[in-house]
Design a protein around this motif. Structure first.
Motif, PDB file in Angstrom:
ATOM      1  N   PHE A   1       0.823  -1.042  -0.197  1.00 57.07           N
ATOM      2  CA  PHE A   1       0.016  -0.119  -0.003  1.00 57.07           C
ATOM      3  C   PHE A   1       0.853   1.149   0.033  1.00 57.07           C
ATOM      4  CE2 PHE A   1      -2.978  -3.295   1.580  1.00 57.07           C
ATOM      5  CZ  PHE A   1      -4.104  -2.819   0.938  1.00 57.07           C
TER       6      PHE A   1
ATOM      7  N   ARG B   1      -7.774  -2.827   2.241  1.00 55.98           N
ATOM      8  CA  ARG B   1      -8.960  -1.950   1.622  1.00 55.98           C
ATOM      9  C   ARG B   1      -9.824  -1.785   2.770  1.00 55.98           C
ATOM     10  NH1 ARG B   1      -9.851  -4.931  -2.272  1.00 55.98           N
ATOM     11  NH2 ARG B   1      -8.872  -3.694  -3.909  1.00 55.98           N
TER      12      ARG B   1
ATOM     13  N   LEU C   1      -1.818   0.528  -5.026  1.00 51.62           N
ATOM     14  CA  LEU C   1      -0.936  -0.647  -4.617  1.00 51.62           C
ATOM     15  C   LEU C   1       0.128  -0.827  -5.663  1.00 51.62           C
ATOM     16  CD1 LEU C   1      -4.062  -3.052  -5.014  1.00 51.62           C
ATOM     17  CD2 LEU C   1      -2.722  -2.358  -2.707  1.00 51.62           C
TER      18      LEU C   1
ATOM     19  N   LEU D   1      -6.257   1.277  -6.067  1.00 45.66           N
ATOM     20  CA  LEU D   1      -6.729   0.308  -5.013  1.00 45.66           C
ATOM     21  C   LEU D   1      -8.396   0.012  -5.369  1.00 45.66           C
ATOM     22  CD1 LEU D   1      -6.515  -1.017  -2.311  1.00 45.66           C
ATOM     23  CD2 LEU D   1      -7.116   1.251  -1.197  1.00 45.66           C
TER      24      LEU D   1
END
Length: 232
Positions: free
Chosen positions: A89, A202, A217, A232
């Protein structure tokens, strides 16, 4: 592989670093921090791993003594990113600095859900993590402002140190600010799909109210590509 002369690196760590290099095409550097990196350290956080895709160099940066736990932990971070190629992330520049730090901390915590259970066989590892989280909890605001941070910490403690005193302390803090049911949902997701880092992350981002459009990502690719990015 490049190792600062002031660091004593075990043969096991050297073998793992060489394996990461051969499988990823990245140079592994195990080194002391640069002056600009001094702010990354405190009493408990004495090391970190980072990847520079532009120079194709992976760094283990160590302040203080280097022991087997630190070697194994930071090299495993690099192995997961560069060899296993797990998604990471990352935030865009549109996010305020505080929220960018939150996204980076989230990714680190999600990695720890997978990594730390295997580390507990190392001498002193369980005591280290208990002591670290005892200190970490002292800095968490006892209000809604600390809910995102506390929910991450409590999830890890439930998974990694379920019988510890620090887990019980975190449960009391979560109950006081009304997030126990929220952590129950996160734990249920993780138990049902322990390898779904992206799905759990998420969910945590959405429930924390972070702007999903500003989170992406990324994962590192073998040569000649550098990095793969996905919304994402």
């Amino acid at each position: 592989m490049r190792i600062d002369s002031s660091l004593r690196v075990s043969q096991e760590a050297r073998i793992l670093a060489k394996d990461i290099e051969e499988q990823s095409g990245y140079l592994v550097r195990i080194r002391r921090p640069a002056p600009s990196e001094a702010g990354f350290f405190d009493l408990w956080n004495r090391s970190f791993a980072k990847v520079d895709p532009n120079s194709r160099t992976a760094h283990v940066v160590v302040s203080g003594d280097l022991d087997h736990r630190i070697e194994a932990h930071e090299l495993r971070h690099l192995e997961r990113y560069l060899v296993d190629r797990v998604w990471q992330f990352a935030s865009t520049e549109a996010l305020p600095v505080r929220q960018r730090h939150q996204v980076a901390a989230l990714d680190n915590d999600l990695e720890h859900l997978t990594m730390v259970p295997f580390e507990l066989v190392l001498p002193g590892a369980e005591e280290f993590w208990e002591a670290l989280y005892s200190e970490v909890l002292k800095s968490v605001p006892s209000s809604d402002d600390g809910s995102f941070e506390l929910s991450r910490h409590l999830l890890i403690l439930r998974v990694v140190l379920p019988s510890s005193a620090v887990r019980r302390d975190a449960e009391k803090m979560a109950e006081a600010i009304g997030i126990t049911a929220h952590v129950d949902r996160l734990e249920s997701w993780h138990r049902q799909a322990p390898d779904d880092k992206v799905g759990l992350g998420r969910l945590m981002i959405e429930e924390a109210g972070l702007p999903v459009a500003c989170v992406r990502l990324q994962r590192f690719r073998p040569a000649p590509d550098v990095i793969e990015i996905q919304a994402l």
